[in-house]
Design a protein around this motif. Structure first.
Motif, short mmCIF file in Angstrom:
data_model
loop_
_atom_site.label_atom_id
_atom_site.label_comp_id
_atom_site.label_asym_id
_atom_site.label_seq_id
_atom_site.Cartn_x
_atom_site.Cartn_y
_atom_site.Cartn_z
N GLY A 27 -6.62 2.10 -5.48
CA GLY A 27 -5.99 2.12 -4.00
C GLY A 27 -5.64 0.73 -3.88
N ILE A 28 -5.65 0.31 -2.34
CA ILE A 28 -5.18 -0.73 -1.99
C ILE A 28 -6.40 -1.14 -0.90
N SER A 29 -6.65 -2.51 -0.83
CA SER A 29 -7.68 -3.08 0.02
C SER A 29 -7.20 -4.47 0.55
N GLY A 30 -8.51 -5.01 1.37
CA GLY A 30 -8.29 -6.27 1.99
C GLY A 30 -8.02 -5.73 3.50
N CYS A 31 -6.88 -6.63 4.25
CA CYS A 31 -6.43 -6.22 5.59
C CYS A 31 -5.61 -5.01 5.37
N ALA A 32 -4.82 -5.06 4.21
CA ALA A 32 -4.28 -3.94 3.98
C ALA A 32 -5.26 -2.53 3.20
N SER A 33 -4.78 -1.51 3.59
CA SER A 33 -5.78 -0.65 3.36
C SER A 33 -5.39 0.46 2.03
N THR A 56 4.01 17.40 -11.79
CA THR A 56 4.92 16.24 -10.68
C THR A 56 3.74 15.28 -10.38
N ARG A 57 2.72 15.78 -9.86
CA ARG A 57 1.61 14.62 -9.23
C ARG A 57 1.14 13.95 -10.24
N LYS A 58 0.86 14.20 -11.41
CA LYS A 58 0.37 13.60 -12.39
C LYS A 58 1.40 12.36 -12.82
N ARG A 59 2.68 12.57 -12.87
CA ARG A 59 3.67 11.86 -13.30
C ARG A 59 3.80 10.62 -12.02
N ALA A 60 3.72 11.21 -10.97
CA ALA A 60 3.68 10.15 -9.81
C ALA A 60 2.49 9.37 -9.48
N ARG A 61 1.31 9.93 -10.06
CA ARG A 61 0.15 9.21 -9.88
C ARG A 61 0.08 7.98 -10.94
N ILE A 62 0.75 8.41 -12.48
CA ILE A 62 0.99 7.27 -13.23
C ILE A 62 1.67 6.08 -12.96
N ARG A 63 2.99 6.54 -12.27
CA ARG A 63 3.87 5.42 -11.92
C ARG A 63 3.19 4.67 -10.80
N LEU A 64 2.60 5.26 -9.90
CA LEU A 64 1.77 4.57 -8.73
C LEU A 64 0.69 3.79 -9.41
N GLU A 65 0.01 3.82 -10.46
CA GLU A 65 -0.77 3.20 -11.04
C GLU A 65 -0.11 1.83 -11.83
N LEU A 66 0.93 2.16 -12.18
CA LEU A 66 1.67 1.11 -12.94
C LEU A 66 2.29 0.02 -11.89
N ALA A 79 7.21 -3.45 -9.64
CA ALA A 79 6.39 -2.42 -8.88
C ALA A 79 7.35 -1.70 -7.91
N LEU A 80 8.32 -2.01 -7.36
CA LEU A 80 8.99 -1.29 -6.44
C LEU A 80 10.04 -0.07 -7.40
N ASP A 81 10.28 -0.54 -8.56
CA ASP A 81 11.00 0.24 -9.74
C ASP A 81 10.05 1.34 -9.99
N GLU A 82 8.88 1.08 -10.26
CA GLU A 82 7.81 2.09 -10.54
C GLU A 82 7.39 2.98 -9.49
N TYR A 97 4.23 5.76 -0.76
CA TYR A 97 4.89 5.18 0.37
C TYR A 97 4.08 4.15 1.15
N ASN A 98 2.66 4.33 1.01
CA ASN A 98 1.74 3.59 1.60
C ASN A 98 1.86 1.99 0.95
N LEU A 99 1.94 2.31 -0.52
CA LEU A 99 1.97 0.96 -1.39
C LEU A 99 3.60 0.19 -1.16
N ARG A 100 4.52 1.00 -0.86
CA ARG A 100 5.72 0.61 -0.71
C ARG A 100 5.99 -0.08 0.73
N GLY A 101 4.97 0.08 1.65
CA GLY A 101 5.15 -0.40 2.79
C GLY A 101 4.27 -1.67 2.90
#
Length: 278
Positions: A27-33, A56-66, A79-82, A97-101
């Motif tokens: 996930g994401i840490s720092g001031c961002a969460s 579908t979630r598995k594919r989405a999760r793998i892309r998010l990790e990338l 990163a945005l393309d993934e 969406y959180n990471l995109r933000g």
């Protein structure tokens, strides 16, 4: 001593650790969460294993990790393309969406960053981590009432596990807004949860120094300067606090460290000029 509003977040070395958008595979840490895993009713979600995770979630999760990996390396476009592919695989994956933000926040595209965080909150309205991130985004735009409301909402979730970070960021935002008494309370609360964070210690010591509470300021800045996380700003603050306390030997020791370790810093220059009010 006067400090501009922007100065509260101008802690050059520590800002990287506290507020720069740092990500990891979980996930994401720092001031961002990172995103909250609690469900819409506030109950912790059961851990998803390979046998029951939808394809579908598995594919989405793998892309998010990338995407997270590329984001960590500063390869924003990739990163945005993934992320696009993650969202295409599962349009209801709030963490994407959180990471995109966060990425668009780093790019100073505040409009699209806000849109992304709001989409994540539409998917999970109780996600305190996304509330934190959106609050930080608003703080950067000087939308202080909206920002502080979001921090309060995030902290009201009894299952939220990153209170130190949100109290710290709330305190920094309150200081920017000129709410110094509130900022001190928030930073004290953050310090209770995480006494080792240098941003909390530095800003708390600065607030106390500004209002003339030199004894308490000394406690926090000394502890910081005795650690490996001391930098030019903390040493300079320590010099000024020790001077106010009339601890000449301690002041000269800190000044010597400042000039030796950070000879070209603004703070070393201020000491050499005797500009103790800077």
């Amino acid at each position: 001593m006067n400090m501009s509003a922007a100065g509260w977040l101008h802690v050059r070395q520590w800002l990287f650790y506290a507020c720069l958008l740092v990500v990891g595979l979980t996930g994401i840490s720092g001031c961002a969460s990172k995103s909250d895993s609690s469900g819409p009713n506030g109950r912790g979600a059961e851990i998803v294993t390979d046998s029951d995770e939808p394809e579908t979630r598995k594919r989405a999760r793998i892309r998010l990790e990338l995407a997270i990996g590329y984001f960590e390396q500063g390869q924003t476009t990739i990163a945005l393309d993934e992320l696009k592919q993650s969202i295409a695989a599962d349009p209801n994956y709030g963490e994407a969406y959180n990471l995109r933000g966060l990425i668009y926040m780093r790019l100073n595209d505040f409009r699209f960053s806000e849109e992304s965080f709001r989409k994540a909150l539409t998917i999970n309205p109780r996600d305190s981590n996304v509330m934190h991130n959106l609050g930080w985004l608003f703080c950067q735009q000087a939308k202080y009432p909206e920002s502080l409301q979001l921090f309060s909402r995030a902290l009201s979730n009894p299952q939220y596990g990153e209170r130190a970070k949100t109290f710290r960021t709330q305190g920094l935002c309150q200081a920017r807004a000129g709410l110094r008494a509130d900022a001190e309370l928030s930073l004290l609360k953050s310090y209770e949860f995480d006494a080792g964070n240098p941003v909390t210690a530095y800003n708390l010591a600065t607030l106390l120094f500004q209002r003339g509470d030199f004894v308490r300021a000394l406690f926090y800045v000394r502890r910081l300067n005795n650690s490996d996380l001391a930098n030019s700003e903390s040493l300079w603050l320590g010099v000024k606090v020790e001077r106010r306390m009339e601890n000449r030997e301690a002041m000269l020791q800190l000044a010597a460290q400042l000039e030796k370790r950070f000879p070209k810093s603004r703070e070393a220059g201020a000491y050499q000029r005797g500009a103790f009010d800077e």
